[in-house]
Write an enzyme that holds these catalytic residues in place. Structure first.
Site, PDB file in Angstrom:
ATOM      1  N   PHE A  16       0.848  -1.195   0.000  1.00  0.00           N
ATOM      2  CA  PHE A  16       0.000   0.000   0.000  1.00  0.00           C
ATOM      3  C   PHE A  16       0.877   1.236   0.000  1.00  0.00           C
ATOM      4  CE2 PHE A  16      -2.048   3.490   2.310  1.00  0.00           C
ATOM      5  CZ  PHE A  16      -3.192   3.670   1.538  1.00  0.00           C
ATOM      6  N   ARG A  38       7.857  -9.512   8.363  1.00  0.00           N
ATOM      7  CA  ARG A  38       7.605  -8.308   9.152  1.00  0.00           C
ATOM      8  C   ARG A  38       6.703  -7.382   8.346  1.00  0.00           C
ATOM      9  NH1 ARG A  38       9.187 -11.268  12.639  1.00  0.00           N
ATOM     10  NH2 ARG A  38      11.218 -11.127  13.663  1.00  0.00           N
ATOM     11  N   ALA A  76       0.829  19.574  16.108  1.00  0.00           N
ATOM     12  CA  ALA A  76       1.734  18.606  15.484  1.00  0.00           C
ATOM     13  C   ALA A  76       1.425  18.497  14.001  1.00  0.00           C
ATOM     14  CB  ALA A  76       1.585  17.243  16.154  1.00  0.00           C
ATOM     15  N   GLU A  92       3.533  24.341  11.491  1.00  0.00           N
ATOM     16  CA  GLU A  92       2.383  23.693  12.126  1.00  0.00           C
ATOM     17  C   GLU A  92       1.826  24.524  13.284  1.00  0.00           C
ATOM     18  OE1 GLU A  92       0.566  21.133  11.258  1.00  0.00           O
ATOM     19  OE2 GLU A  92       1.816  20.569   9.553  1.00  0.00           O
ATOM     20  N   GLU A  96      -2.033  25.752  12.961  1.00  0.00           N
ATOM     21  CA  GLU A  96      -3.037  25.195  13.856  1.00  0.00           C
ATOM     22  C   GLU A  96      -3.506  26.160  14.939  1.00  0.00           C
ATOM     23  OE1 GLU A  96      -1.956  21.352  15.383  1.00  0.00           O
ATOM     24  OE2 GLU A  96      -1.851  20.470  13.383  1.00  0.00           O
ATOM     25  N   SER A 113       6.040   3.761  17.543  1.00  0.00           N
ATOM     26  CA  SER A 113       5.700   2.350  17.718  1.00  0.00           C
ATOM     27  C   SER A 113       6.685   1.491  16.933  1.00  0.00           C
ATOM     28  CB  SER A 113       4.263   2.127  17.222  1.00  0.00           C
ATOM     29  OG  SER A 113       3.703   1.009  17.821  1.00  0.00           O
ATOM     30  N   GLU A 138      -7.286  22.722   4.739  1.00  0.00           N
ATOM     31  CA  GLU A 138      -8.709  22.712   4.397  1.00  0.00           C
ATOM     32  C   GLU A 138      -9.449  21.481   4.914  1.00  0.00           C
ATOM     33  OE1 GLU A 138      -8.643  21.015  -0.167  1.00  0.00           O
ATOM     34  OE2 GLU A 138      -8.358  23.170   0.150  1.00  0.00           O
ATOM     35  N   GLU A 140      -8.708  20.164   7.935  1.00  0.00           N
ATOM     36  CA  GLU A 140      -8.499  20.178   9.391  1.00  0.00           C
ATOM     37  C   GLU A 140      -9.574  21.026  10.061  1.00  0.00           C
ATOM     38  OE1 GLU A 140      -4.039  19.898  11.104  1.00  0.00           O
ATOM     39  OE2 GLU A 140      -4.434  21.652   9.856  1.00  0.00           O
TER      40      GLU A 140
END
Length: 183
Positions: A16, A38, A76, A92, A96, A113, A138, A140
């Site tokens: 993907f 994996r 973020a 950012e 924001e 992770s 646009e 957000e």
């Protein structure tokens, strides 16, 4: 760094490719010679900021589809290819929240992770903020809040703040409040 546990890649299949992530399945040779697979999420990396306005922390509340609910987080965003993390966090923060800052201090970089993803997030501290006008992307939809330290801890206890980057920022803020040094 010791690589005695290194897994050698035999074959990689990209299953993907999206706007933000790529998912790969890798066939690997383990240190004992056996073979395994994996599943790895490739991510361009991200930035986040502990933005302090006096004795308050700026956060944004927005809907997170993966969670199926709204979440309160520090500002973020993802890194664009080749983008400097400091430039990204300045972008950012202003997009924001509408705020800008003169100085930024890098606190930590951490993997979100590492068992299945290579996303590396860079956490910065911003103080001496200057108000401006927010310009969210646009797609957000968010609301800016200013939290006291006690409110941030309560939001964590209530689960309104539950992402690792924001929890880490609150604890970095706690250390800063106690020691006077941002770490």
């Amino acid at each position: 760094m010791n690589n005695k546990f290194e897994e050698k890649t035999i074959k990689t299949d990209t299953i993907f490719e999206g706007r933000i992530i790529t998912v790969q399945v890798e066939e690997v040779e383990l240190p004992n010679g056996s073979v395994s697979t994996r599943e790895i999420v490739r991510h361009p990396g991200a930035v986040c900021v502990l933005a302090l306005k006096g004795d308050r922390m700026l956060v944004v509340e927005q809907y997170r589809k993966a969670l199926g609910r709204s979440q309160v987080e520090i500002p973020a965003g993802k890194l664009e290819p080749g983008e400097d993390p400091e430039a990204a966090i300045r972008r950012e923060l202003e997009e924001e929240t509408g705020y800008s800052c003169v100085q930024l201090r890098r606190l930590h970089s951490f993997y979100t992770s590492p068992g299945f993803a290579d996303e590396l997030i860079h956490l910065y501290l911003a103080e001496d903020l200057k108000a401006g006008e927010a310009r969210p992307d646009e797609d957000e939809f968010l609301e800016v809040e200013e939290l006291t330290f006690d409110e941030a801890k309560r939001y964590i206890a209530e689960g309104r703040i539950s992402d690792a980057k924001t929890i880490m920022a609150v604890y970095a803020w706690q250390v800063y409040r106690i020691t006077g040094e941002a770490q």
